[in-house]
Structure formats: structure tokens, C-alpha cells
Design a protein around this motif. Structure first.
Motif, PDB file in Angstrom:
ATOM      1  N   PRO A  78       0.814  -1.220   0.000  1.00 47.59           N
ATOM      2  CA  PRO A  78       0.000   0.000   0.000  1.00 47.59           C
ATOM      3  C   PRO A  78       0.853   1.278   0.000  1.00 47.59           C
ATOM      4  CG  PRO A  78      -0.910  -1.583   1.548  1.00 47.59           C
ATOM      5  CD  PRO A  78       0.411  -2.139   1.070  1.00 47.59           C
ATOM      6  N   GLY A  79       2.112   1.177   0.405  1.00 46.02           N
ATOM      7  CA  GLY A  79       2.997   2.329   0.457  1.00 46.02           C
ATOM      8  C   GLY A  79       3.262   2.983  -0.887  1.00 46.02           C
ATOM      9  N   ILE A  80       3.104   2.238  -2.004  1.00 39.56           N
ATOM     10  CA  ILE A  80       3.304   2.854  -3.320  1.00 39.56           C
ATOM     11  C   ILE A  80       2.024   2.813  -4.159  1.00 39.56           C
ATOM     12  CG2 ILE A  80       5.788   2.417  -3.274  1.00 39.56           C
ATOM     13  CD1 ILE A  80       5.289   0.309  -5.520  1.00 39.56           C
ATOM     14  N   LYS A  81       0.910   2.522  -3.513  1.00 40.92           N
ATOM     15  CA  LYS A  81      -0.387   2.514  -4.207  1.00 40.92           C
ATOM     16  C   LYS A  81      -0.605   3.819  -4.969  1.00 40.92           C
ATOM     17  CE  LYS A  81      -5.322   2.600  -3.139  1.00 40.92           C
ATOM     18  NZ  LYS A  81      -6.320   2.528  -2.058  1.00 40.92           N
ATOM     19  N   ASP A  82      -0.426   4.960  -4.308  1.00 43.40           N
ATOM     20  CA  ASP A  82      -0.650   6.256  -4.966  1.00 43.40           C
ATOM     21  C   ASP A  82       0.304   6.469  -6.123  1.00 43.40           C
ATOM     22  OD1 ASP A  82      -2.667   6.742  -3.142  1.00 43.40           O
ATOM     23  OD2 ASP A  82      -1.477   8.117  -1.912  1.00 43.40           O
ATOM     24  N   ASP A  83       1.541   6.017  -5.987  1.00 44.52           N
ATOM     25  CA  ASP A  83       2.516   6.151  -7.076  1.00 44.52           C
ATOM     26  C   ASP A  83       2.052   5.387  -8.312  1.00 44.52           C
ATOM     27  OD1 ASP A  83       4.171   7.576  -5.303  1.00 44.52           O
ATOM     28  OD2 ASP A  83       5.208   5.756  -4.684  1.00 44.52           O
ATOM     29  N   LEU A  84       1.537   4.169  -8.102  1.00 44.11           N
ATOM     30  CA  LEU A  84       1.055   3.357  -9.220  1.00 44.11           C
ATOM     31  C   LEU A  84      -0.165   3.991  -9.873  1.00 44.11           C
ATOM     32  CD1 LEU A  84       1.725  -0.075  -7.581  1.00 44.11           C
ATOM     33  CD2 LEU A  84       2.582   0.606  -9.829  1.00 44.11           C
ATOM     34  N   ILE A  85      -1.091   4.462  -9.050  1.00 50.14           N
ATOM     35  CA  ILE A  85      -2.286   5.123  -9.586  1.00 50.14           C
ATOM     36  C   ILE A  85      -1.885   6.367 -10.372  1.00 50.14           C
ATOM     37  CG2 ILE A  85      -4.384   6.385  -8.929  1.00 50.14           C
ATOM     38  CD1 ILE A  85      -4.635   4.312  -6.586  1.00 50.14           C
ATOM     39  N   ASN A  86      -0.970   7.165  -9.821  1.00 55.47           N
ATOM     40  CA  ASN A  86      -0.515   8.370 -10.522  1.00 55.47           C
ATOM     41  C   ASN A  86       0.217   8.041 -11.819  1.00 55.47           C
ATOM     42  OD1 ASN A  86      -1.634  10.128  -8.659  1.00 55.47           O
ATOM     43  ND2 ASN A  86       0.199  10.156  -7.391  1.00 55.47           N
ATOM     44  N   ALA A  87       0.759   6.830 -11.918  1.00 53.42           N
ATOM     45  CA  ALA A  87       1.433   6.386 -13.146  1.00 53.42           C
ATOM     46  C   ALA A  87       0.438   5.818 -14.159  1.00 53.42           C
ATOM     47  CB  ALA A  87       2.499   5.348 -12.816  1.00 53.42           C
ATOM     48  N   GLY A  88      -0.859   5.789 -13.788  1.00 56.36           N
ATOM     49  CA  GLY A  88      -1.892   5.337 -14.711  1.00 56.36           C
ATOM     50  C   GLY A  88      -2.347   3.910 -14.540  1.00 56.36           C
ATOM     51  N   ALA A  89      -1.889   3.241 -13.492  1.00 55.99           N
ATOM     52  CA  ALA A  89      -2.304   1.865 -13.238  1.00 55.99           C
ATOM     53  C   ALA A  89      -3.579   1.842 -12.397  1.00 55.99           C
ATOM     54  CB  ALA A  89      -1.199   1.104 -12.503  1.00 55.99           C
TER      55      ALA A  89
END
Length: 175
Positions: free
Chosen positions: A127-138
Motif C-alpha cells: 500500500p505504500g506505493i499505491k498512490d505512485d502506481l495510480i498516478n502512473a496510470g495503473a
């Protein structure tokens, strides 16, 4: 030996997640794969976040994407350092663009994010990089393993059995 004659690339740097590097490394070797663990320097000892040492088998700069059948990216905090290396991103992108498997677990997703290959993919991670993945379009989901086309992702060390089983099954199908 389901992966006989397949070549796997893994990356290593200090503060890798010990289990997320070692478990796939030995599991894929057990299936017959030739696993190359490339670090910033060849034949150099890197230390995991839990203190386990691992000696790189090659230097990242010397690797060519065409020489590998798949990429497995362990987590920990090493991916945050590794993604700053243009060669790591080039290898990741080229393996992905060739339609080969790119598998990442936990914080390992940072490398595919920085390589620009996450847009439009379903995946999971810590969950620590969830936002990073979403912001990358995933599209992020909370499942032990997610397969979307040529990407395989998992959340944490507890997911390693499912992660490795899925990698082996996918590699066997693509071979």
C-alpha cells in the motif's frame, strides 16, 4: 524443471527486501532458470534491509534486454535507488516492450513506474506505493497476485508462494 534454458534478470542494490530477492532467486533456479542478479557493480556484496548479504552476479551496465526471457523486481528500498539508473529503466522498458514478463513485488513497482510502463495496467503492491502506481496510470487492487498481460505483481513477502507459482506458470506458457 519447467524453466530450463530460460534466462531471468533480477536487480540488486543495498536495502533490498531479503525474502523478495532470495525466495524467487532460488525458486526459479530450482525450476531450471539461469538467474542473473545484476547490481551497480559486478561481484559486489549488497546488504538486504534485514541484514542478509547477496553478491551480485553481474553489473547492470553490462546487461542486454535481448539476453533475457523475463525480469523479476524485488522490493525493499533498493528499487528507489535503482530506478535512478537509466540502464535499469532501459532494460525494464525493453523487456516489457518485447512482450516478455515483467514481475514486481512490494516496492519493486517503483522501477516499472519510472520506466513508464504502468499506464493502463491492473496491478498490486505494498500500500505504500499505491498512490505512485495510480498516478502512473495503473489500476491498483489489493490481491496477493495480479496478472495483466505481461506483468505480474504481488504485495509483500507473504505473497511470495503465489508470486513465484504465477511467474513459473506464465514463463512455462510463454516458452
Amino acid at each position: 524443471m519447467k524453466m530450463k534454458a530460460q534466462r531471468v534478470l533480477m536487480f540488486v542494490d543495498n536495502i533490498f527486501e531479503d525474502m523478495e530477492l532470495l525466495y524467487p532467486y532460488y525458486r526459479l533456479i530450482e525450476e531450471g532458470a539461469d538467474v542473473i542478479v545484476a547490481g551497480p557493480k559486478a561481484d559486489c556484496i549488497y546488504t538486504g534491509k534485514n541484514g542478509y548479504p547477496f553478491r551480485s552476479t553481474a553489473a547492470i551496465a553490462d546487461q542486454r534486454a535481448a539476453d533475457f526471457d523475463l525480469l523479476v523486481v524485488a522490493g525493499g528500498f533498493a528499487p528507489d535507488q535503482l530506478r535512478r539508473d537509466p540502464k535499469v529503466l532501459e532494460l525494464t522498458r525493453e523487456i516489457f516492450e518485447a512482450g516478455k514478463i515483467v514481475a514486481h513485488i512490494c516496492h519493486g513497482g517503483w522501477i516499472p513506474i519510472s520506466a513508464g510502463i504502468m499506464k493502463g495496467f491492473n496491478c498490486t503492491s505494498t500500500p505504500g506505493i499505491k498512490d505512485d502506481l495510480i498516478n502512473a496510470g495503473a489500476t491498483w487492487v489489493n490481491e496477493e497476485v495480479v496478472v495483466d498481460r505481461n506483468q505480474i505483481s504481488s504485495r509483500k513477502p507473504d505473497d511470495l508462494p503465489a508470486f513465484c507459482r504465477t511467474i513459473i506458470e506464465a514463463a512455462t506458457e510463454s516458452n
